[in-house]
Scaffold this active site. Sequence first.
Site, PDB file in Angstrom:
ATOM      1  N   HIS A  64      12.477 -25.159 -42.123  1.00 57.01           N
ATOM      2  CA  HIS A  64      11.622 -26.200 -41.537  1.00 57.01           C
ATOM      3  C   HIS A  64      10.956 -25.750 -40.249  1.00 57.01           C
ATOM      4  O   HIS A  64       9.981 -26.357 -39.811  1.00 57.01           O
ATOM      5  CB  HIS A  64      12.445 -27.472 -41.282  1.00 57.01           C
ATOM      6  CG  HIS A  64      12.833 -28.174 -42.549  1.00 57.01           C
ATOM      7  ND1 HIS A  64      12.202 -29.309 -42.987  1.00 57.01           N
ATOM      8  CD2 HIS A  64      13.767 -27.883 -43.488  1.00 57.01           C
ATOM      9  CE1 HIS A  64      12.731 -29.697 -44.142  1.00 57.01           C
ATOM     10  NE2 HIS A  64      13.694 -28.847 -44.470  1.00 57.01           N
ATOM     11  N   ASP A  90       5.401 -24.858 -33.506  1.00 52.45           N
ATOM     12  CA  ASP A  90       6.051 -25.879 -34.327  1.00 52.45           C
ATOM     13  C   ASP A  90       5.968 -25.470 -35.789  1.00 52.45           C
ATOM     14  O   ASP A  90       4.938 -24.934 -36.222  1.00 52.45           O
ATOM     15  CB  ASP A  90       5.321 -27.219 -34.138  1.00 52.45           C
ATOM     16  CG  ASP A  90       6.272 -28.407 -34.141  1.00 52.45           C
ATOM     17  OD1 ASP A  90       7.297 -28.332 -34.840  1.00 52.45           O
ATOM     18  OD2 ASP A  90       5.975 -29.389 -33.448  1.00 52.45           O
TER      19      ASP A  90
HETATM   20  C1  GDG Z   1      11.418 -30.137 -37.636  1.00 53.19           C
HETATM   21  C2  GDG Z   1      10.400 -29.045 -37.264  1.00 53.19           C
HETATM   22  C3  GDG Z   1       8.871 -29.946 -39.024  1.00 53.19           C
HETATM   23  C4  GDG Z   1       9.928 -39.027 -33.233  1.00 53.19           C
HETATM   24  N1  GDG Z   1      10.227 -39.916 -32.269  1.00 53.19           N
HETATM   25  C5  GDG Z   1      10.731 -40.987 -32.890  1.00 53.19           C
HETATM   26  C6  GDG Z   1      10.758 -40.732 -34.271  1.00 53.19           C
HETATM   27  N2  GDG Z   1      10.251 -39.528 -34.443  1.00 53.19           N
HETATM   28  C7  GDG Z   1      10.047 -38.920 -35.772  1.00 53.19           C
HETATM   29  C8  GDG Z   1       8.587 -38.639 -36.013  1.00 53.19           C
HETATM   30  C9  GDG Z   1       8.658 -37.541 -37.079  1.00 53.19           C
HETATM   31  C10 GDG Z   1       9.959 -36.841 -36.730  1.00 53.19           C
HETATM   32  O1  GDG Z   1      10.711 -37.688 -35.864  1.00 53.19           O
HETATM   33  C11 GDG Z   1       9.696 -35.567 -35.941  1.00 53.19           C
HETATM   34  O2  GDG Z   1       9.207 -34.615 -36.827  1.00 53.19           O
HETATM   35  P1  GDG Z   1       8.397 -33.355 -36.325  1.00 53.19           P
HETATM   36  O3  GDG Z   1       7.871 -32.676 -37.523  1.00 53.19           O
HETATM   37  O4  GDG Z   1       7.303 -33.821 -35.430  1.00 53.19           O
HETATM   38  O5  GDG Z   1       9.394 -32.462 -35.466  1.00 53.19           O
HETATM   39  P2  GDG Z   1      10.964 -31.968 -35.516  1.00 53.19           P
HETATM   40  O6  GDG Z   1      11.912 -33.070 -35.280  1.00 53.19           O
HETATM   41  O7  GDG Z   1      11.040 -30.856 -34.520  1.00 53.19           O
HETATM   42  O8  GDG Z   1      11.195 -31.412 -37.014  1.00 53.19           O
HETATM   43  C12 GDG Z   1       8.992 -29.540 -37.555  1.00 53.19           C
HETATM   44  C13 GDG Z   1       9.984 -30.906 -39.408  1.00 53.19           C
HETATM   45  O9  GDG Z   1      11.268 -30.371 -39.062  1.00 53.19           O
HETATM   46  C14 GDG Z   1       9.960 -31.227 -40.917  1.00 53.19           C
HETATM   47  O10 GDG Z   1      10.006 -30.079 -41.700  1.00 53.19           O
HETATM   48  O11 GDG Z   1       7.625 -30.586 -39.215  1.00 53.19           O
HETATM   49  O12 GDG Z   1       8.048 -28.520 -37.258  1.00 53.19           O
HETATM   50  O13 GDG Z   1      10.539 -28.687 -35.878  1.00 53.19           O
HETATM   51  O14 GDG Z   1       8.762 -38.073 -38.371  1.00 53.19           O
HETATM   52  O15 GDG Z   1       7.938 -39.804 -36.434  1.00 53.19           O
HETATM   53  N3  GDG Z   1      11.213 -41.609 -35.198  1.00 53.19           N
HETATM   54  C15 GDG Z   1      11.658 -42.808 -34.721  1.00 53.19           C
HETATM   55  N4  GDG Z   1      11.669 -43.119 -33.387  1.00 53.19           N
HETATM   56  C16 GDG Z   1      11.201 -42.246 -32.439  1.00 53.19           C
HETATM   57  O16 GDG Z   1      11.181 -42.554 -31.245  1.00 53.19           O
HETATM   58  N5  GDG Z   1      12.116 -43.717 -35.610  1.00 53.19           N
END
Ligand code: GDG
Length: 459
Positions: free
Chosen positions: A155, A363
Amino acid sequence: MKGRLIVASNRTASPGAPPVGGLAVALWDALSERGGVWFGWSGDTVERETRGVRLFAEGNVDFALADLTEGELQGYYLGYANRALWPVFHYRVDLAQFDEHDFASYEKVNRRFGRVLAQLTRPDDTVWVHDYHFLMLGQEMRQSGWDGPMGFFLHIPFPAPEIFTALPQHQRLARALCAFDLVGFQTDRDTANFRRYLTEYCSASVEPGGAITVFDRTLRTASFPIGIDAEEIAALAESEEGRSAASRLGKIIDNRSLVIGVDRMDYSKGLPQRMEAFGRMLDDHEELQGRVSFLQIAPPSREAVDAYQDLREQLDRLTGRINGDHADLDWVPIRYLARSYPRAALSGLYRLARVGLVTPLYDGMNLVAKEFVAAQDPEDPGALVLSEFAGAAEQLAGAVLVNPHDIMATADAIHAAIVMPVEDRRARWEALNAAVREKDIAWWRNEFLAALDAIRTDG
Ligand code: GDG
């Protein structure tokens, strides 16, 4: 008829509760379609090592949850996974701590979990392992006798070989990864890095069809950019909870343009640089004083790791300074909330925003970029400012792409996005939305599993 699916990921959905979030739902759907097992850490620590797992049956899916000892939590999880692998894979060798005891703990947990998982498999199952916590799980399963189809998806980014080799155990990790039949990455950039590492550092040879032969095995590699459930996010943005969050904030920001960022508080997300750029934009554009509000939601994570505490302090200081410099009696430029909000509320806020700021320094993909797009009002969509170093940039060329290290250029991009005419925003959004909807989360899991099934069929 396909056999069952066995999924291993550090954390699973909670047994007995509906899965939350696009990824959890997608894996759950795949599991319940074929029946199978979802294996992961229970989230609990225990005093003494236990060898087994706790099983919870839910229809045709069994959750198999294993505990960690306090020492394993420190060495395997907080230590090697989050103090060595996470920083190196995000190009932060300067933040990495290489401790051989941490690696020993990582290897031991992968071994214990691999043995347990091998025991839970049946001959015609398919195994799908996720992410950097389990780079060595496949090798351990092979050593425990599992020789069926087995895929891995990373990921986070896979760094350039010159960075990956900073890890003292790089070759052991790569050899372990090659026990899988299919190793999947988020982007072509990551896939190319991994293949270059294998060919340049491990004397791998590339077969005519693209497969790689190395360490006496042949495996395939490919990119599978992860997506979101775009329809779900669009519906949440218009749900009662979404609208009510937007109206709560709308009352406060009044007629000002809203700029929004939502990120786990992680040093890979470029938060200090983003705040600096927003401050710089205000310095450069006096006419926007009092006319824009930047909302940054940043739920703290991995607080037991020092680098995360340092980031928290840095952000607290920076927002204080920028607000101190610019705020007025009736206006505060940055609203910085170090807490999490429900998905529906976030979706409603995305829809309200004129600009989405997604500017990680590096990322794997970044799902927030895609969620921001999916939540927009087609008639009056917000503009997305996106880091060229987010995996999502490979698909979302319609965003305003920036180098997040370049504070001046980012400040200019934020300004351009704020003042972008609605026709431009619409044209860009249509392209972005088409890309987000075409390769959504269901596409991602079907694509990965089809590729894995094809390897089995082709032999
Ligand atoms: C890893 C990789 C890759 C965020 N704040 C809140 C909240 N979130 C949710 C977002 C999004 C998720 O968390 C974060 O996903 P990201 O992709 O932006 O980043 P990582 O957590 O670092 O994830 C990344 C991912 O895995 C999937 O393969 O894309 O590159 O680093 O869905 O909406 N959700 C809630 N409250 C918050 O305050 N409920």
